[in-house]
Design an enzyme around this catalytic site. Structure first.
Site, mmCIF file in Angstrom:
data_model
loop_
_atom_site.group_PDB
_atom_site.id
_atom_site.type_symbol
_atom_site.label_atom_id
_atom_site.label_comp_id
_atom_site.label_asym_id
_atom_site.label_seq_id
_atom_site.Cartn_x
_atom_site.Cartn_y
_atom_site.Cartn_z
ATOM 1 C CB VAL A 1 -0.980 0.199 1.356
ATOM 2 C CG1 VAL A 1 -2.037 1.639 0.938
ATOM 3 C CG2 VAL A 1 -2.153 -1.580 1.376
ATOM 4 C CB ILE B 1 11.842 -2.606 15.229
ATOM 5 C CG1 ILE B 1 10.695 -1.790 14.587
ATOM 6 C CG2 ILE B 1 12.473 -3.102 14.546
ATOM 7 C CD1 ILE B 1 11.512 -0.492 14.568
ATOM 8 C CB CYS C 1 12.933 -6.873 7.014
ATOM 9 S SG CYS C 1 14.610 -5.986 7.521
ATOM 10 C CG ASP D 1 13.964 0.796 5.539
ATOM 11 O OD1 ASP D 1 13.292 1.139 4.472
ATOM 12 O OD2 ASP D 1 13.371 1.239 6.702
ATOM 13 N N GLY D 2 16.287 -3.515 5.604
ATOM 14 C CA GLY D 2 17.513 -4.436 5.084
ATOM 15 C C GLY D 2 18.765 -4.287 6.600
ATOM 16 N NE ARG E 1 11.917 -7.748 10.251
ATOM 17 C CZ ARG E 1 10.449 -6.881 10.147
ATOM 18 N NH1 ARG E 1 9.416 -7.929 10.187
ATOM 19 N NH2 ARG E 1 10.329 -6.243 8.901
ATOM 20 C CE LYS F 1 17.088 3.127 10.971
ATOM 21 N NZ LYS F 1 16.115 4.203 11.378
ATOM 22 N NE ARG G 1 15.692 -0.535 13.991
ATOM 23 C CZ ARG G 1 15.158 0.360 13.430
ATOM 24 N NH1 ARG G 1 15.364 2.023 14.064
ATOM 25 N NH2 ARG G 1 14.401 0.247 12.882
#
EC number: 3.1.3.95
Length: 790
Positions: A358, A382, A442, A444-445, A448, A484, A488
């Site tokens: 979407v 996350i 995942c 943005d890579g 995960r 990040k 994070r």
């Protein structure tokens, strides 16, 4: 609470505080000496809150004469005097070669006291220890609690503070609960409500810096020369180790397309792609991938020539496609001579991936990609992980009975999430070991994807299961590819609710997964549990610049290699702390036989209950084994010294008995006897068993040659020890159980948990902290100050 004062010497904090003799330098709160009229403002300090001199001048302080309170000039002089004294003291320590008294915390060099609160109770959460009354000091870098009887001194870096909770006022006082990012919980009881509120506001400000340069890593006052730590990862050398060289494998090549971070600022500047991929193909794929994170090589499996690549989700929406991206995927598959089939793994649940369509993102359409199979894994995002860990912490810190604990643990779903990460990593490792190249993404890579790609390499490559190799995989797949850490880990205070939602324990969860595998394969890892826990702590403490920034570009823009120290250099100096005594380099190659049943996953109490002494084993098996190996090494070295001395005495006896009747050139018979004794020796370093040294036999041979040199006619005295030195070794070492403090009477530092390393003196056998032990000039022994002076 009554308590007797033990006969201990001044601690670093006491010496620091007692040196501050200028009146009015450090404001304080005292429940006994501060009057109500002055208590409301006496805590304020422009060191923390940035108050201007005029405001500070009107702040009454009990240590300043009343005549001086009306003068802003007097306050300016007072502040200038405090700053000047700090600078002069630091300069004198540097010139005289003394250790700064500010360094007792082990975290930083700067730390002017911003406020002080006395008559504070440190409450034991589990009730297993008596509550202690003492004083709380808040500095620009730390919060410090020191008991009045000197029995406890607790230092906590402000960067480790996750949250501060203030309770309601009761008859006993007001409770302040400090929850830390490394899962320590500190409960303080303050009798006065105003003092509690002031301390609460100060800690809230100190725990949430508004700028990254306010972090503890930037407080370092010493010149930084840490090239070894900051150059831990050499990209070309690491890819050459994997077998990606033009001479070894011409199907992969290094590209300079991202030099200066021009096409993707969250990727490293050195990237590897299929040799057949043109620049136009790479640029087209970059535009089609979220954040410009196109598929790149991260690991090459030399045995099967299969590749492990990573990227971000495509910008497909409901129907979009990209010819260049499809071509790049095809070339990744063709770069594997054993199989052109390509496995694309999306670590997200399918529902989440559909929702992203979407937003114009989504996942690849298998019909548009040749020779590609698609697979989803249900690893949550996350936000789910953040809530899951919060419930886990409720279970391990708040539950009072077993039934409630298991119920809360089950509702957290934490172990289920760990299992999902390990299963996906194992699936990738099995596919690559069978010769199928894989591409992983995942959203943005960088979350995960980093988890499963790094874990997959741990399972496949035994090099990454060594102490040095583990740092390489962190540098490569976490730091290099843009996890990040600032966002994070919450290094900088969040400015709004949206920024707060970026915090998530992704890296902590990955370390937990590594620990779960270590429980099944204890001989496969060179490092121990302490290694993982210390990495986790320093990720959040921000003492070092290694984990500051969201990507390589951020760290380069901040010039961290010149302004901060590297965590890896710090850990190199403590290499033996992290050794696994059960490690066998040849016991395992690929870890493909893991048991992923739910019953094999358990709560990592060493991490989440690290500071709950009653829940930890009194003695750790790894530490017991390492201590025994070290003790045996020291005793064997002592035996070797005794045998050397015996050989020397026999040689001297032979020379004396034959000197009256035998010419000088016939003294060889005595030397031969001594040589026979020396040949039975096995002189080795006391830590050889721990360091897996394989050069002891050759070094012994060189010692024998030098000891029995025919040129000198006498044995080399440099190999021998004075008789008094041979009697100083203790045959019995202090046991680890019950060793809660350093044995140095001038230190008496407390070991905060059983995870903290207890180190024995090689001579007296007593346990000391690292600061109180020094290595001998030849680095063969660790001795305490008393044994060294004797």
């Amino acid at each position: 609470m009554s308590a007797t004062t033990p006969a201990v010497s001044t601690t670093p904090l006491t010496a620091w505080w007692n040196n501050m003799t200028l009146s009015g330098i450090y404001p304080s709160i005292s429940t006994t000496s501060t009057t109500p009229s002055t208590a409301s403002s006496s805590w304020s300090s422009h060191f923390i809150f940035g108050g201007n001199p005029s405001t500070a001048a009107n702040t009454p302080q009990s240590t300043v004469p009343p005549s001086a309170l009306s003068s802003g000039y007097t306050e300016d002089i007072t502040v200038a005097g405090s700053l000047l004294k700090d600078k002069i003291t630091g300069l004198m320590d540097t010139l005289m070669g003394r250790e700064s008294v500010h360094a007792g915390c082990g975290y930083g060099e700067d730390g002017r006291i911003a406020m002080m609160v006395d008559k504070v109770y440190l409450v034991d959460r589990l009730g297993s220890h008596e509550n202690l009354v003492g004083t709380v000091h808040v500095t620009t870098t730390h919060i410090i609690f020191r008991a009045e009887n000197g029995s406890k001194e607790l230092w906590l870096a402000t960067g480790l503070i996750a949250s501060v909770e203030r309770g309601t006022l009761t008859a006993a006082g007001c409770q302040l609960v400090i929850r830390c990012k490394h899962f320590q919980v500190i409960t303080l009881l303050i009798s006065r409500d105003k003092s509690c509120q002031d301390l609460y506001e100060t800690l809230q400000r100190a725990a949430k810096p508004v700028n990254v340069t306010e972090l503890l890593a930037f407080e370092n006052r010493e010149p930084v020369d840490d090239a070894r730590g900051w150059k831990r990862l050499d990209w070309p050398a690491e890819m050459a180790r994997q077998g990606v060289l033009a001479s070894q494998n011409p199907k992969w090549t290094q590209s300079g397309i991202n030099e200066g971070y021009t096409i993707c600022d969250t990727y490293p500047d050195k990237l590897w792609f299929p040799t057949a991929a043109s620049t136009s193909v790479l640029l087209g794929s970059c535009k089609f991938r979220s954040r410009g994170r196109l598929p790149v090589l991260t690991y090459f499996h030399r045995q099967t020539e299969a590749a492990l690549c990573r990227c971000a989700q495509p910008l497909t929406g409901f129907s979009a496609r990209c010819v260049e991206d499809e071509k790049l995927m095809e070339l990744v598959g063709k770069a594997n001579p054993n199989s052109e089939n390509l496995l694309l793994v999306d670590t997200r649940p399918r529902v989440n991936a559909m929702v992203n369509k979407v937003q114009g993102k989504g996942f690849e359409d298998e019909r548009n990609y040749s020779n590609m199979r698609f697979h989803f894994f249900d690893i949550e995002n996350i936000h789910v992980m953040r809530a899951s860990q919060a419930r886990l912490l409720d279970a391990v810190t708040k539950c009072r009975d077993v039934a409630e604990y298991w119920k809360t643990l089950e509702s957290s779903g934490w172990l289920k999430h760990l299992r999902a990460v390990v299963e996906c990593s194992l699936f990738l490792a099995e596919s690559i070991s069978r010769g199928t190249s894989c591409v992983v993404h995942c959203s943005d890579g960088w979350d995960r994807t980093s988890q499963v790609v790094a874990m997959c390499q741990l399972l496949l490559d035994p090099y990454y299961r060594t102490i040095h190799g583990f740092q390489i995989v962190i540098e490569k797949d976490w730091l290099g590819f843009g996890h990040k850490f600032d966002d994070r880990c919450g290094h900088v205070g969040v400015l709004n609710d949206e920024a707060g939602k970026e915090i998530s324990p992704i890296f902590s969860q990955w370390l937990d997964c590594v620990w779960q595998i270590m429980q099944q394969k204890p001989r496969a890892f060179q490092f121990n549990e302490r290694y993982l826990i210390e990495i986790h702590e320093h990720v959040y403490s921000c003492q070092f610049g290694t984990f500051v920034g969201n990507c390589d570009k951020d760290r380069r823009d901040l010039n961290l290699s010149k302004r901060t120290k590297s965590l890896w250099t710090f850990m190199d100096a403590r290499h033996d702390d992290y050794m696994n005594p059960f490690y066998s380099p040849t016991a395992h190659v690929a870890l493909l036989d893991l048991d992923t049943r739910a019953a094999r996953f358990s709560v990592w109490t060493g991490m989440y209950n690290r500071f709950d002494g009653g829940l930890q084993p009194r003695e750790r098996l790894e530490d017991l084994t390492m201590t025994a190996m070290e003790h045996v090494g020291v005793l064997e070295s002592h035996v070797a010294q005794l045998r050397t001395r015996l050989a020397e005495l026999k040689s001297q006896q032979q020379q004396l008995s034959t000197s009256a009747t035998t010419p000088t050139n016939m003294i060889d018979s005595g030397m031969s006897s001594a040589t026979d004794e020396l040949k039975n020796l096995s002189i080795s370093h006391p830590l050889d068993p721990l360091l897996n040294t394989s050069t002891s036999s050759s070094s012994t041979s060189r010692l024998l040659e030098r000891a029995t040199s025919q040129e000198s006619g006498v044995m080399d005295s440099s190999l021998y020890y004075p008789d008094e030195a041979l009697t100083r070794y203790s045959l019995k070492w202090q046991p680890l159980r019950g060793a809660d403090r350093c044995s140095n009477p001038t230190c008496r530092g407390e070991f905060s948990s059983t995870i903290e390393r207890r180190i024995h003196c090689h001579l007296c056998g007593m346990i000391f902290c690292r600061r109180c032990l020094k290595s001998t000039p030849d680095e063969r022994e660790r001795v305490c100050d008393k044994c060294k002076s004797d």
